[in-house]
Scaffold this active site. Structure first.
Site, short mmCIF file in Angstrom:
data_model
loop_
_atom_site.label_atom_id
_atom_site.label_comp_id
_atom_site.label_asym_id
_atom_site.label_seq_id
_atom_site.Cartn_x
_atom_site.Cartn_y
_atom_site.Cartn_z
N MET A 30 0.85 -1.20 0.00
CA MET A 30 0.00 0.00 0.00
C MET A 30 0.88 1.25 0.00
O MET A 30 0.42 2.35 0.34
CB MET A 30 -0.94 -0.01 1.21
CG MET A 30 -1.92 -1.17 1.14
SD MET A 30 -3.47 -0.86 2.00
CE MET A 30 -2.90 -0.58 3.65
N LEU A 33 6.69 3.07 1.44
CA LEU A 33 7.55 1.90 1.59
C LEU A 33 8.68 2.14 2.58
O LEU A 33 9.25 3.22 2.65
CB LEU A 33 8.13 1.52 0.21
CG LEU A 33 7.08 1.29 -0.88
CD1 LEU A 33 7.77 1.01 -2.22
CD2 LEU A 33 6.14 0.15 -0.51
N GLU A 35 11.87 -0.25 5.14
CA GLU A 35 12.84 -1.36 5.07
C GLU A 35 12.16 -2.73 5.00
O GLU A 35 12.71 -3.67 4.42
CB GLU A 35 13.74 -1.34 6.31
CG GLU A 35 14.65 -0.13 6.40
CD GLU A 35 15.80 -0.19 5.40
OE1 GLU A 35 16.34 -1.28 5.18
OE2 GLU A 35 16.13 0.88 4.83
N HIS A 37 9.32 -3.46 3.43
CA HIS A 37 8.97 -3.67 2.01
C HIS A 37 10.23 -3.94 1.20
O HIS A 37 10.24 -4.77 0.29
CB HIS A 37 8.26 -2.43 1.43
CG HIS A 37 6.98 -2.08 2.11
ND1 HIS A 37 6.83 -0.98 2.89
CD2 HIS A 37 5.77 -2.70 2.09
CE1 HIS A 37 5.58 -0.91 3.34
NE2 HIS A 37 4.92 -1.95 2.86
N GLY A 147 4.93 -9.88 4.17
CA GLY A 147 5.68 -9.84 5.43
C GLY A 147 4.97 -10.61 6.53
O GLY A 147 3.74 -10.65 6.58
N SER A 186 4.26 1.34 8.17
CA SER A 186 3.95 2.67 7.64
C SER A 186 3.22 3.49 8.69
O SER A 186 3.31 4.71 8.72
CB SER A 186 3.09 2.56 6.38
OG SER A 186 3.72 1.70 5.45
N ARG A 187 2.48 2.82 9.59
CA ARG A 187 1.69 3.54 10.60
C ARG A 187 2.56 4.09 11.73
O ARG A 187 2.08 4.91 12.52
CB ARG A 187 0.59 2.63 11.15
CG ARG A 187 -0.53 2.38 10.14
CD ARG A 187 -1.74 1.70 10.77
NE ARG A 187 -2.87 1.69 9.86
CZ ARG A 187 -3.23 0.66 9.09
NH1 ARG A 187 -2.53 -0.45 9.12
NH2 ARG A 187 -4.28 0.75 8.29
O1 PAF Z 1 -0.16 -5.68 3.55
C1 PAF Z 1 -0.58 -4.76 2.82
O2 PAF Z 1 0.10 -3.76 2.60
C2 PAF Z 1 -1.95 -4.88 2.18
O3 PAF Z 1 -2.86 -5.49 3.04
C3 PAF Z 1 -1.92 -5.58 0.81
C4 PAF Z 1 -1.51 -7.03 0.94
C5 PAF Z 1 -0.99 -4.85 -0.12
C6 PAF Z 1 -3.32 -5.55 0.20
O4 PAF Z 1 -3.78 -4.26 0.03
#
Ligand code: PAF
Length: 285
Positions: A30, A33, A35, A37, A147, A186-187
């Site tokens: 989503m 991004l 580390e 990701h 992840g 990200s949060r």
């Molecule tokens: O883990 C995430 O970032 C989201 O749930 C995903 C898998 C990209 C689906 O929107």
């Protein structure tokens, strides 16, 4: 690196790679991004010829009072990170490209989604399964990378792929943490300085639980009580759940030795101020 917001263009590109005999890895995200990701992209890069990353804040996996509108977004930074890792294609659609106005088809499951995050976010996994299924159709990859921080999501997607006979391998990758133990998310960006410090209670409490289980404690209530005790000692923290489940089917365990494949998932969701954070450990017994 190709950047595309078009389903058709993206699908045609990936089909062309497949026609050339390339193995394709997909990293669904989503955006915003970090580390964590990056580690997924690097794994995808090592194990495939071509790597596609999707960056899409999926509206249908957020509940009405959740943070869809405020979810952090910075596509310029995301694209730069993808480029630096050597990603070949970034799929970055608008919501209208993914969901027609009359969209009404969803992917859902009876099991696995009712416990843990499913209790406080009842429509979340339906939204995740639906968008991930769409992404698998748009980007017919050989492998997709997720992840372990979202351990329930990982279990749900593996099960969906098995149940629906989807032709894709799901690869789970370890949690990436800050040096002080906070799981990357990200949060985390929502936390002020005091809350950022308080958020360490998640990993600290889980370390306590893991220590007990490693020392031979098999009574799930006792392990959960120890974790709960640590979290409750932090004034900014409010528990959503502390749970130990069988990782195979996400059903609660009373005795840690009763997991079907011998794998337990110990997971917490905790509000630090207004921010809901999750963390976990998976243990093979
Ligand atoms: O883990 C995430 O970032 C989201 O749930 C995903 C898998 C990209 C689906 O929107």
């Amino acid at each position: 690196m190709i950047i595309s917001g078009s389903i058709e263009e993206t699908r045609n590109q990936v089909k062309e790679w497949k026609r050339q005999g390339c193995r394709v890895g997909l990293v669904p995200t989503m955006g915003y991004l970090h580390e964590g990701h990056k580690s997924l992209m690097e794994a995808a890069k090592r194990e495939n010829d071509k790597v596609a990353v999707s960056v899409f804040v999926n509206p249908i996996q957020f509940g009405p009072n959740e943070d869809f509108a405020s979810y952090p977004r910075d596509f310029g930074q995301d694209a730069a990170l993808c480029e630096s890792v050597g990603v070949d294609l970034v799929f970055h659609p608008e919501a209208e490209e993914m969901y027609d106005e009359d969209f009404c088809t969803y992917v859902d499951m009876d099991g696995l989604t009712k416990e843990l995050c499913g209790k406080s976010r009842p429509t979340h996994f339906r939204g995740v399964q639906t968008v991930v299924s769409k992404l698998f159709h748009i980007i017919p990859a050989d492998r997709a990378y997720f992840g372990q921080k979202d351990a329930q999501q990982l279990a749900v997607i593996k099960k969906m792929v098995r149940d629906m006979s989807m032709d894709i391998e799901i690869v789970g990758c370890p949690i990436v943490r800050e040096p002080d133990g906070l799981a990357k998310s990200s949060r985390n960006t929502y936390l002020n300085a005091e809350e950022r410090q308080a958020a360490l209670v998640l990993s600290r409490s889980l370390a306590e639980g893991r220590k007990l289980a490693k020392a031979g404690e098999r009574n799930a209530s006792r392990v959960k009580d120890a974790i709960t005790g640590v979290i409750e000692s932090e004034k900014f923290a409010r528990i959503d759940y502390v749970e130990i489940v069988d990782f195979a089917d996400i059903t609660p365990l009373a005795d840690l030795d009763h997991a079907k494949n011998g794998e337990i998932l110990c997971a917490v969701a905790v509000y630090i101020g207004k921010t809901r954070l999750i963390d976990n450990f998976i243990m093979k017994l």
